[in-house]
Design an enzyme around this catalytic site. Structure first.
Site, short mmCIF file in Angstrom:
data_model
loop_
_atom_site.label_atom_id
_atom_site.label_comp_id
_atom_site.label_asym_id
_atom_site.label_seq_id
_atom_site.Cartn_x
_atom_site.Cartn_y
_atom_site.Cartn_z
N SER A 93 0.83 -1.21 0.00
CA SER A 93 0.00 0.00 0.00
C SER A 93 0.86 1.26 0.00
CB SER A 93 -0.86 -0.01 1.26
OG SER A 93 -1.45 1.24 1.46
N TYR A 117 -1.60 -0.81 10.49
CA TYR A 117 -1.87 -1.42 9.18
C TYR A 117 -0.69 -1.20 8.24
CZ TYR A 117 -3.59 -1.52 4.39
OH TYR A 117 -3.71 -1.75 3.04
N LYS A 121 2.30 -3.81 6.46
CA LYS A 121 2.63 -3.91 5.04
C LYS A 121 4.13 -3.78 4.82
CE LYS A 121 -1.41 -4.53 3.18
NZ LYS A 121 -1.72 -5.79 2.49
N1 UFG Z 1 -13.20 11.07 2.88
C1 UFG Z 1 -14.28 11.90 3.16
N2 UFG Z 1 -15.42 11.32 3.61
C2 UFG Z 1 -15.56 9.96 3.79
C3 UFG Z 1 -14.46 9.13 3.49
C4 UFG Z 1 -13.29 9.72 3.03
O1 UFG Z 1 -14.20 13.12 3.02
O2 UFG Z 1 -16.65 9.51 4.20
C5 UFG Z 1 -11.96 11.67 2.32
C6 UFG Z 1 -10.73 11.41 3.20
O3 UFG Z 1 -10.63 12.40 4.18
C7 UFG Z 1 -9.62 11.45 2.14
C8 UFG Z 1 -10.29 10.88 0.88
O4 UFG Z 1 -11.69 11.05 1.09
O5 UFG Z 1 -9.26 12.78 1.87
C9 UFG Z 1 -9.99 9.42 0.64
O6 UFG Z 1 -10.29 8.66 1.81
P1 UFG Z 1 -10.40 7.07 1.80
O7 UFG Z 1 -10.82 6.65 3.18
O8 UFG Z 1 -11.24 6.62 0.67
O9 UFG Z 1 -8.92 6.57 1.47
P2 UFG Z 1 -7.53 6.84 2.24
O10 UFG Z 1 -6.65 7.61 1.31
O11 UFG Z 1 -7.73 7.40 3.59
O12 UFG Z 1 -6.97 5.36 2.45
C10 UFG Z 1 -7.02 4.36 1.43
C11 UFG Z 1 -7.17 3.00 2.08
C12 UFG Z 1 -5.93 2.64 2.84
C13 UFG Z 1 -4.73 2.76 1.94
C14 UFG Z 1 -4.66 4.10 1.29
C15 UFG Z 1 -3.51 4.09 0.32
O13 UFG Z 1 -8.29 2.98 2.95
O14 UFG Z 1 -6.02 1.33 3.29
O15 UFG Z 1 -5.88 4.39 0.62
O16 UFG Z 1 -3.54 5.11 -0.58
F1 UFG Z 1 -3.60 2.53 2.64
#
Ligand code: UFG
Length: 306
Positions: A93, A117, A121
């Site tokens: 990741s 997590y 990895k």
């Molecule tokens: N976000 C919102 N509202 C939500 C969910 C997310 O505004 O309900 C925002 C977050 O703040 C972030 C973006 O959308 O700015 C993406 O969030 P995600 O939760 O979809 O993804 P993340 O980048 O936090 O994490 C994901 C996976 C991880 C992985 C990572 C690697 O969940 O396991 O991508 O890039 F490690």
């Protein structure tokens, strides 16, 4: 072991591909069963996807993450050693990089994961590197995923999170299909184009194709790390607008404070994957939204009961 999956998805894969799959419902920590599976199938290579993947859960229950992710990988590599199966492709990741020192992240960027997590990895990457050095025939390819989204274009297989989605795309889709009232946007004061968080969203089919490339070894070194991302970032608001255009549905949202542990923005330099495995993403954000929406419309209750 289906702890976060559905057997129905495998049946649908057989329909899409017209190929017969053999499925064994077993736990990666169960070495005896793994040994039996390897004796029966005699695989040439393993694509190792079996792991837990929720960041918040890993903070709440780190030992479970070390046990399943790290312990499970050791169990798998032991079985591979016994069976003389020498080639592993591992799902890692982008979270292993931690706070960006520069962007886009390339594979030389320092690694400093900020949650259990991510640390599992990185540990597994290192374990695989140590494992391959003990035998000249062994090879390891690490794929560092950015943000996988989308669904198969048939609308037959897609993401069905259990409970409230943690991730952005499934949440947006559930607002669009009426299951949730509005999207919470975590933070609108980041240093990005519109103040909302920006990520590198990669279509899950493009991501799958990278694994096929990783099995074709000709230009790969014995141990190789490859970023798998689209190479551009999209903000929360940009993704939401694109989904509205695709679905024709207005997606209501509210701003909330920043989510703990979130970075403002990051995206991949995936040029090494292009060079080494001739891979580049072919499905853009529009296609990602179309395929996600198709999956949701055709499967309003996901795969149905297990
Ligand atoms: N976000 C919102 N509202 C939500 C969910 C997310 O505004 O309900 C925002 C977050 O703040 C972030 C973006 O959308 O700015 C993406 O969030 P995600 O939760 O979809 O993804 P993340 O980048 O936090 O994490 C994901 C996976 C991880 C992985 C990572 C690697 O969940 O396991 O991508 O890039 F490690």
């Amino acid at each position: 072991n289906l702890c976060n999956g559905h057997e129905a998805a495998l049946e649908r894969v057989q329909g899409i591909t017209n190929c017969e799959l053999q499925f064994m419902n077993a736990d990666i920590l169960d070495s005896n069963t793994l040994d039996k599976v390897f004796n029966n199938f005699k695989p040439e290579a393993v694509i190792h996807f079996a792991g837990l993947k929720a960041v918040s859960e890993s903070v709440a229950d780190p030992l479970k993450y070390y046990e399943v992710n790290v312990g499970g990988s050791i169990s798998l590599l032991k079985t591979m050693s016994k069976a003389k199966c020498n080639n592993i492709v591992f799902s890692s990741s982008a979270t292993v990089y931690g706070d960006p020192q520069y962007l886009p992240y390339d594979e030389e960027h320092s690694t400093n994961p900020v949650n259990p997590y991510g640390r599992t990895k990185l540990m597994i990457e290192n374990i695989i590197n140590d494992w391959i050095t003990t035998d000249s025939k062994r090879r390891g390819t690490i794929l560092r995923y950015f943000n996988p989204v989308g669904a198969h274009e048939s609308g037959q297989i897609g993401e069905e999170p259990i409970g409230t989605p943690n991730n952005l795309m499934p949440y947006i889709a559930q607002v669009a299909d009426g299951r949730r009232e509005y999207l919470n946007i975590f933070g609108n004061d980041y240093d990005t184009a519109d103040g909302t968080g920006a990520r590198d969203y990669i279509h899950v089919v493009d991501l799958a194709l990278a694994h096929i490339g990783a099995l074709n070894q000709n230009k790969l070194n014995k141990f190789e790390i490859l970023n798998v991302g689209a190479g551009k970032s999209t903000t929360v608001l940009e993704l939401l607008k694109k989904f509205e255009e695709t679905s024709g549905v207005t997606i209501n949202f509210k701003y909330l404070p920043r989510r703990d542990g979130d970075l403002a923005a990051f995206w991949a330099d995936s040029s090494k994957a292009f060079e080494k495995i001739d891979w580049q993403p072919e499905r853009n954000i529009k296609k990602i939204c179309e395929d996600t929406w198709c999956w949701h419309k055709l499967n309003p209750t996901g795969y149905g009961p297990k």
